[in-house]
Design an enzyme around this catalytic site. Sequence first.
Site, PDB file in Angstrom:
ATOM      1  N   ALA A  12       0.352  -1.332  -0.277  1.00 38.07           N
ATOM      2  CA  ALA A  12      -0.469   0.146   0.144  1.00 38.07           C
ATOM      3  C   ALA A  12       1.282   1.499   0.040  1.00 38.07           C
ATOM      4  CB  ALA A  12      -1.059   0.329   1.406  1.00 38.07           C
ATOM      5  N   GLY A  14       3.810   1.748  -1.379  1.00 33.92           N
ATOM      6  CA  GLY A  14       4.107   1.990  -3.303  1.00 33.92           C
ATOM      7  C   GLY A  14       3.949   2.677  -4.309  1.00 33.92           C
ATOM      8  N   ARG A  15       4.403   3.274  -4.539  1.00 38.72           N
ATOM      9  CA  ARG A  15       4.179   4.432  -6.204  1.00 38.72           C
ATOM     10  C   ARG A  15       2.376   4.003  -6.715  1.00 38.72           C
ATOM     11  NH1 ARG A  15       9.769   4.079  -7.320  1.00 38.72           N
ATOM     12  NH2 ARG A  15       9.331   2.364  -7.586  1.00 38.72           N
ATOM     13  N   GLU A  37       1.130  -3.579   4.368  1.00 41.09           N
ATOM     14  CA  GLU A  37       3.064  -3.198   4.236  1.00 41.09           C
ATOM     15  C   GLU A  37       3.129  -4.681   4.089  1.00 41.09           C
ATOM     16  OE1 GLU A  37       5.469  -2.532   2.639  1.00 41.09           O
ATOM     17  OE2 GLU A  37       3.959  -1.124   1.256  1.00 41.09           O
ATOM     18  N   ARG A  38       5.050  -4.235   3.854  1.00 47.78           N
ATOM     19  CA  ARG A  38       5.850  -5.761   4.589  1.00 47.78           C
ATOM     20  C   ARG A  38       5.930  -4.918   5.941  1.00 47.78           C
ATOM     21  NH1 ARG A  38      10.045  -3.285   4.777  1.00 47.78           N
ATOM     22  NH2 ARG A  38      10.545  -1.256   2.829  1.00 47.78           N
ATOM     23  N   THR A 102       2.158  -7.149 -10.385  1.00 46.33           N
ATOM     24  CA  THR A 102       3.127  -7.448  -9.973  1.00 46.33           C
ATOM     25  C   THR A 102       4.051  -7.814 -11.336  1.00 46.33           C
ATOM     26  OG1 THR A 102       2.821  -7.966  -7.647  1.00 46.33           O
ATOM     27  CG2 THR A 102       5.124  -8.689  -9.154  1.00 46.33           C
ATOM     28  N   GLY A 126       0.487  -7.556 -17.084  1.00 42.65           N
ATOM     29  CA  GLY A 126       1.839  -6.828 -16.630  1.00 42.65           C
ATOM     30  C   GLY A 126       1.859  -5.652 -17.280  1.00 42.65           C
ATOM     31  N   HIS A 158      11.249   3.223 -19.299  1.00 38.67           N
ATOM     32  CA  HIS A 158      10.809   3.711 -17.632  1.00 38.67           C
ATOM     33  C   HIS A 158      11.442   4.286 -16.359  1.00 38.67           C
ATOM     34  CE1 HIS A 158       8.381  -0.068 -19.087  1.00 38.67           C
ATOM     35  NE2 HIS A 158       7.306   0.633 -18.085  1.00 38.67           N
ATOM     36  N   LYS A 162      12.753   1.397 -11.364  1.00 39.06           N
ATOM     37  CA  LYS A 162      12.675   0.492 -12.177  1.00 39.06           C
ATOM     38  C   LYS A 162      13.461  -1.054 -12.022  1.00 39.06           C
ATOM     39  CE  LYS A 162       9.258  -2.659 -15.246  1.00 39.06           C
ATOM     40  NZ  LYS A 162       8.673  -3.007 -14.754  1.00 39.06           N
ATOM     41  N   GLY A 168       7.574  -5.828 -17.492  1.00 44.07           N
ATOM     42  CA  GLY A 168       6.627  -6.766 -17.721  1.00 44.07           C
ATOM     43  C   GLY A 168       5.525  -6.782 -19.073  1.00 44.07           C
TER      44      GLY A 168
HETATM   45  P1  NAD Z   1       7.058   0.138  -5.911  1.00 40.06           P
HETATM   46  O1  NAD Z   1       8.419  -0.777  -5.241  1.00 40.06           O
HETATM   47  O2  NAD Z   1       6.741   1.689  -5.586  1.00 40.06           O
HETATM   48  O3  NAD Z   1       6.118  -0.427  -4.234  1.00 40.06           O
HETATM   49  C1  NAD Z   1       6.176  -1.807  -4.293  1.00 40.06           C
HETATM   50  C2  NAD Z   1       5.786  -1.500  -2.507  1.00 40.06           C
HETATM   51  O4  NAD Z   1       5.524  -3.709  -2.160  1.00 40.06           O
HETATM   52  C3  NAD Z   1       6.381  -1.622  -1.532  1.00 40.06           C
HETATM   53  O5  NAD Z   1       5.674  -0.216  -1.055  1.00 40.06           O
HETATM   54  C4  NAD Z   1       7.250  -2.676  -0.871  1.00 40.06           C
HETATM   55  O6  NAD Z   1       7.089  -2.304   0.747  1.00 40.06           O
HETATM   56  C5  NAD Z   1       5.945  -3.383  -0.861  1.00 40.06           C
HETATM   57  N1  NAD Z   1       6.128  -5.054  -0.672  1.00 40.06           N
HETATM   58  C6  NAD Z   1       7.086  -5.658  -0.885  1.00 40.06           C
HETATM   59  N2  NAD Z   1       7.494  -6.987  -0.272  1.00 40.06           N
HETATM   60  C7  NAD Z   1       5.658  -6.801   0.727  1.00 40.06           C
HETATM   61  C8  NAD Z   1       5.055  -7.941   1.121  1.00 40.06           C
HETATM   62  N3  NAD Z   1       5.800  -9.326   1.185  1.00 40.06           N
HETATM   63  N4  NAD Z   1       4.190  -7.700   2.002  1.00 40.06           N
HETATM   64  C9  NAD Z   1       3.808  -6.009   1.463  1.00 40.06           C
HETATM   65  N5  NAD Z   1       4.652  -5.331   0.934  1.00 40.06           N
HETATM   66  C10 NAD Z   1       5.511  -5.430   0.399  1.00 40.06           C
HETATM   67  O7  NAD Z   1       6.706  -0.745  -7.363  1.00 40.06           O
HETATM   68  P2  NAD Z   1       5.819   0.126  -7.601  1.00 40.06           P
HETATM   69  O8  NAD Z   1       6.420   0.768  -8.647  1.00 40.06           O
HETATM   70  O9  NAD Z   1       4.653   1.160  -7.085  1.00 40.06           O
HETATM   71  O10 NAD Z   1       5.778  -1.029  -8.394  1.00 40.06           O
HETATM   72  C11 NAD Z   1       4.991  -2.613  -7.959  1.00 40.06           C
HETATM   73  C12 NAD Z   1       4.810  -3.479  -8.770  1.00 40.06           C
HETATM   74  O11 NAD Z   1       4.114  -3.969  -9.861  1.00 40.06           O
HETATM   75  C13 NAD Z   1       6.453  -3.698 -10.092  1.00 40.06           C
HETATM   76  O12 NAD Z   1       6.604  -5.065 -10.177  1.00 40.06           O
HETATM   77  C14 NAD Z   1       5.820  -3.206 -11.448  1.00 40.06           C
HETATM   78  O13 NAD Z   1       6.467  -3.814 -12.194  1.00 40.06           O
HETATM   79  C15 NAD Z   1       4.453  -3.781 -11.982  1.00 40.06           C
HETATM   80  N6  NAD Z   1       3.388  -2.199 -12.201  1.00 40.06           N
HETATM   81  C16 NAD Z   1       2.960  -2.700 -12.263  1.00 40.06           C
HETATM   82  C17 NAD Z   1       1.327  -2.073 -13.681  1.00 40.06           C
HETATM   83  C18 NAD Z   1       0.592  -3.244 -14.875  1.00 40.06           C
HETATM   84  O14 NAD Z   1       0.245  -2.134 -15.170  1.00 40.06           O
HETATM   85  N7  NAD Z   1       1.021  -4.075 -13.885  1.00 40.06           N
HETATM   86  C19 NAD Z   1       1.570  -0.524 -14.065  1.00 40.06           C
HETATM   87  C20 NAD Z   1       3.086  -0.237 -12.855  1.00 40.06           C
HETATM   88  C21 NAD Z   1       3.882  -1.109 -11.679  1.00 40.06           C
END
Ligand code: NAD
Length: 271
Positions: A12, A14-15, A37-38, A102, A126, A158, A162, A168
Amino acid sequence: LDKLMRFAVVGAAGRMGRALIRAVAEHDDCEIAGAIEREGSAELGQDAGTLAGLEPLHVHLTDDPLPVFAQCEAVLDFTTPDATVGFTDLAAQARIVHVIGTTGMAQSHFDRLDAAARHAVIIQAGNMSLGVNLLAAMTEKVAAALDADFDIEILEMHHRHKVDAPSGTALMLGEAAAKGRGINLDDHADRVRDGITGARKRGDIGFAVLRGGSVVGEHSTIFSALGERVVLSHIAEDRAIFARGAVKAALWGHGRKPGRYSMRDVLGLND
Ligand code: NAD
């Protein structure tokens, strides 16, 4: 649904997590019931709304998913591959829709998703945006229309944070191109070029990766022949497009029969 659909957002802070909280909160038929969150995250205990730049939602970040999933109909998951396969087992146990954005997953992760999808609705893509899924459908069609006189290259850029490459989405476009051409991507992907690589192999699908700044996501499929080039592109300007797509996927998946679905299923682009 005669009441609001209740959502958990994992990752929650994360970006994407923050964008997901906003997308759920903005949707008239949905509400945030939990935010995960983790373990050890600095944001544990914070209000999910405040964290996402909204008014307080009176939902606080926790590292204990099970009791949260029990209160929800869907979980939105944009985290890491290892975290996602853990959440998929819990979501299947709780019989709630698991929407997975993810990226960077290996075959072993996909095997875990397929096992859980025997009992649960999983929607994994993806890329969750309408535009990119349209781009994938067009890539498949154009690849089917053109023969290997046209070299296919996938280009992506990106932001600097990243962690996986190619994206993906780029791999999704590569799969679409391979499907259109009737070949297996694994046998024809040219993912890295460096030094004296030799000439391009006819029929390969090449990937090129750029990283920098704050770019949300840009993808092109380029078909190049002697004397002409067809370029199909998508530019993501705001993470909200992925977050809204994820919410849409969850609403679509609610009450559906178990299985692993894609965003092209959700958007009806598979025919
Ligand atoms: P980010 O690093 O900002 O956020 C990920 C979050 O997940 C972090 O806050 C981290 O602490 C948390 N996390 C990790 N392990 C955890 C666990 N075991 N329990 C709970 N929380 C946990 O990354 P982001 O930029 O938000 O991207 C996240 C993923 O989404 C990446 O794999 C990215 O490539 C993917 N993504 C996919 C799309 C899509 O449309 N499919 C679009 C954007 C990003």
